[in-house]
Design an enzyme around this catalytic site. Structure first.
Site, PDB file in Angstrom:
ATOM      1  N   GLY A  26      64.852  83.578  69.215  1.00  0.00           N
ATOM      2  CA  GLY A  26      63.475  83.255  68.875  1.00  0.00           C
ATOM      3  C   GLY A  26      63.319  82.691  67.487  1.00  0.00           C
ATOM      4  O   GLY A  26      62.313  82.044  67.195  1.00  0.00           O
ATOM      5  N   ALA A  28      66.230  81.259  65.544  1.00  0.00           N
ATOM      6  CA  ALA A  28      67.211  80.259  65.159  1.00  0.00           C
ATOM      7  C   ALA A  28      68.209  80.047  66.281  1.00  0.00           C
ATOM      8  O   ALA A  28      68.259  80.791  67.257  1.00  0.00           O
ATOM      9  CB  ALA A  28      67.936  80.705  63.887  1.00  0.00           C
ATOM     10  N   VAL A  30      72.402  79.565  66.690  1.00  0.00           N
ATOM     11  CA  VAL A  30      73.654  79.801  65.971  1.00  0.00           C
ATOM     12  C   VAL A  30      74.723  78.870  66.523  1.00  0.00           C
ATOM     13  O   VAL A  30      74.893  78.757  67.738  1.00  0.00           O
ATOM     14  CB  VAL A  30      74.098  81.266  66.101  1.00  0.00           C
ATOM     15  N   LYS A  45      73.532  79.115  61.066  1.00  0.00           N
ATOM     16  CA  LYS A  45      72.291  79.479  61.743  1.00  0.00           C
ATOM     17  C   LYS A  45      71.228  78.467  61.334  1.00  0.00           C
ATOM     18  O   LYS A  45      70.876  78.367  60.152  1.00  0.00           O
ATOM     19  CB  LYS A  45      71.872  80.900  61.366  1.00  0.00           C
ATOM     20  N   ASP A 142      65.841  95.262  60.712  1.00  0.00           N
ATOM     21  CA  ASP A 142      65.920  94.881  62.127  1.00  0.00           C
ATOM     22  C   ASP A 142      67.239  95.342  62.743  1.00  0.00           C
ATOM     23  O   ASP A 142      67.967  94.566  63.333  1.00  0.00           O
ATOM     24  CB  ASP A 142      65.770  93.363  62.272  1.00  0.00           C
TER      25      ASP A 142
END
Length: 672
Positions: A26, A28, A30, A45, A142
């Protein structure tokens, strides 16, 4: 459907060649890339372009760079290293260590619940990485399985498929904050990975090290049981559970799990954050003690898959980490699950404490034979009730929008920093905001101009709110303390630091008078007024300078004294002594001896010769010449003969010295 990624094969910023897409989330995408400059494989990223669009785009880019710099300060083997960040055209990117492997979400998906040993090992490694971050005042914000990467080094235990489970690394430190500070300002919502979100984040937006500990506790529950509580319920209902209910203990689902594991999860997920471990270091200690106390038969056991519950939160993460299997490539996520902040209370914490995160959609397996899950029925009922309230409460919704919802907030206008106070007040009042002012020193903003505002430009404030304007006092000037010369070096340094000055490394100098360790010179005048960032250097005495003692034995006393005093040495003399070898008035001994290392102002002692010793002169009058000479020479004298009349009688008639005389002196005899 096959699509072509326009970044594949592209050279980002003239340095990073994109080789393959690893994952997409949501926030980025990679990629695996080759750093042409350092010839190494990296993960890059690339942030989605929409995050930098619109009014808040510049704020996002600024915050993204700031958070990336903070993450780059963190060096730990359990943390995915951040190498570089930049902007190539409109593409914001972050370069990280490439970690070949998968992530913990994939391991949970393949293995279900982990063995107790593997779960505790993963917890210990995650907490060790977080402890390094917490020591640097960095909070992850997170923690979830998607951000715990599992390497392919094969050092870990083997899963049910007999494949080795490697060490883990934590990815994405601080990056969610950069995105969600912008997102939450625009939407007035809390966006979060709800399953791992601490109660204080939901209710007030506050976040500290203990917020990470809460997420680690949820992670422990998920690894031990293979699933999460409340899976399949709407995000807003999951958040309600977090705020109003104690988190369940793992033995409620897996009855053989020992009480120690229940206590660990309960401690980490306490609703009152003051009851949680203070930081990851404290939590790591609990995990290590628990692991040592558990027997091998418990450590090697894993929970059986549930027949009524599917695996918790499968599929995507916000972004996979800095290295993952290509087969984990996923498409863009569904729209975010947004929780209106009014559902709980007004979020009034400062922007730097906000921890708005992207929501991870919980999923559960559905048993077709069993029919719809209870959670699904509650979901339908909840939304049906919401529809009724929406139809009947349009007026109430309008009131909420302007009284406590997004309509009650505006952004602090930009362009107020660096301008005179009157101009800033005019700009803020034109936006309908009240102002107060405070003052602060600033090294760059001229006195009388605005340094910043609180809330800062671009941050939300109520439409009828007050903004504090911080006005520059100019550069802070500090008076240099007096009486530094002669003071002890440590005392002088403390006085300068207390005054607010920077003290540089001390210099040393030899000094004949100052006691070693005392200040002999200051780089700025004492009592003068200097900028607060002026580096003051103290010169501290190292005592008298060392000298090598010269050879002065055999020199005349006066010459020896002159030579020694020229070197800064003090001279004293001992009682003189007789010497048959050293002439009278010359130095016969010195202490310390020549070649010895001494220091200026040290005292050197000289012993001066007073010539040969005094001896009794034999009386030789009346003796023959031969006997007289023999007697005198035996006594240590030289003999001089004075002969009259040819010495016909061969008798000594006179001698010029009688009594005592220096040994070795001459005695003259007269012979007839």
């Amino acid at each position: 459907m096959t699509t072509t990624d326009p970044l594949l094969g592209r050279l980002v910023d003239g340095r990073y060649e994109i080789a393959a897409r690893v994952a997409r989330g949501g926030m980025a995408t990679v990629y695996r890339a080759q750093d042409r400059r350092l010839d190494r494989e990296v993960a890059i990223k690339v942030m989605h372009p929409h995050l930098a669009d619109g009014v808040d785009g510049a704020a996002f880019v600024s915050r993204f760079r700031r958070e990336a710099r903070a993450a780059a300060r963190l060096t730990h083997p359990g943390v995915v290293a951040v190498y570089d960040q930049g902007l190539d055209g409109e593409t914001s990117y972050l370069v990280m260590e490439y970690v070949p492997g998968t992530n913990l979400r994939r391991e949970l998906h393949e293995d279900g619940a982990l063995t107790v040993r593997r779960a505790l090992d993963v917890l210990a490694q995650v907490l060790a990485a977080l402890a390094a971050a917490h020591r640097k005042q960095l909070v992850h914000r997170d923690i979830k399985p998607e951000n715990v990467l599992v390497t392919h080094d094969g050092d870990g235990e083997h899963g049910p498929d007999d494949r080795p489970r490697g060490r883990v690394k934590v990815a994405d430190f601080g990056l969610a904050r950069a995105v969600t500070e912008v997102t939450s300002t625009a939407t007035g919502t809390i966006l979060g990975t709800v399953a791992y979100l601490a109660p204080e984040v939901i209710t007030s937006g506050e976040c500290d090290a203990r917020t990470d500990i809460y997420a680690v506790g949820v992670l422990a529950y998920e690894m031990l049981t293979g699933e999460l509580p409340h899976a399949g319920e709407p995000p807003i209902q999951v958040a309600f559970h977090h705020v109003h209910e104690d988190y369940p203990v793992p033995s409620a689902r897996v009855d053989w799990l020992p009480a120690g594991l229940d206590a660990l999860v309960a401690s980490c997920t306490a609703r009152d954050r003051t009851a949680r471990p203070a930081d990851a270091g404290a939590a790591l200690t609990l995990v290590e003690r628990l692991r040592e106390s558990l027997p091998d038969d418990v450590l090697d056991r894993r929970a059986e898959p549930s027949t009524t519950q599917g695996t918790a939160v499968e599929g995507r993460g916000d972004e996979p980490g800095a290295g993952a299997d290509p087969d984990e490539l996923v498409s863009d996520p569904d729209p975010f699950d947004a929780i209106p902040t009014a559902f709980f209370q007004e979020v009034s914490a400062p922007a730097q404490q906000e921890t708005d995160l992207l929501v991870d959609h919980p999923t559960q397996a559905w048993d077709a034979a069993a029919g719809p899950r209870p959670g699904r029925r509650r979901h339908v009922v909840a939304w049906a009730l919401a529809a009724v309230l929406l139809l009947g409460g349009g007026g109430l919704g309008t009131w909420w929008w302007f009284a406590d919802g997004p309509g009650a907030w505006i952004d602090v206008p930009a362009g107020v920093a660096g301008v005179p106070l009157d101009d800033a007040v005019t700009t803020l009042e034109a936006a309908g905001l009240r102002t107060t002012s405070s003052k602060a020193y600033d090294d760059h903003v001229p006195a009388g101009s605005v340094v910043t505002t609180d809330p800062a430009p671009g941050e939300p404030v109520r439409t009828d709110g007050t903004v504090d304007v911080v006005v520059s006092r100019g550069v802070e000037m500090v008076a240099v303390p007096r009486d530094l010369v002669g003071a002890e070096g440590g005392d002088a340094r403390a006085a300068l630091q207390e005054a607010g000055l920077t003290v540089g490394p001390a210099e040393k100098a030899y000094d004949d008078e100052a006691k070693p360790g005392t200040v002999v010179e200051v780089s700025v005048p004492e009592g003068s007024v200097q900028r607060h960032d002026t580096e003051v250097v103290l010169t501290v005495s190292d005592g008298p300078a060392p000298v090598q003692v010269p050879q002065v034995v055999g020199k005349k006393e006066s010459e020896a004294v002159d030579d020694l005093e020229a070197l800064g040495l003090e001279v004293t003399t001992a009682d003189p002594e007789y010497s048959e070898d050293v002439p009278e008035g010359h130095v016969m001994k010195q202490e310390p001896e020549h070649g010895t290392t001494a220091h200026r102002t040290d005292t050197l002692t000289l012993t001066v010769s007073q010539g040969p010793p005094l001896v009794e002169v034999p009386d030789v009058v009346g003796m023959s010449t031969a006997k007289a000479r023999k007697a005198l020479e035996k006594a240590g004298f030289e003999v001089d003969e004075n002969v009259y009349l040819g010495g016909i009688l061969d008798k000594v008639r006179f001698q010029d010295v009688t009594g005592e005389a220096p040994k070795g002196s001459t005695v003259t005899v007269t012979i007839w």
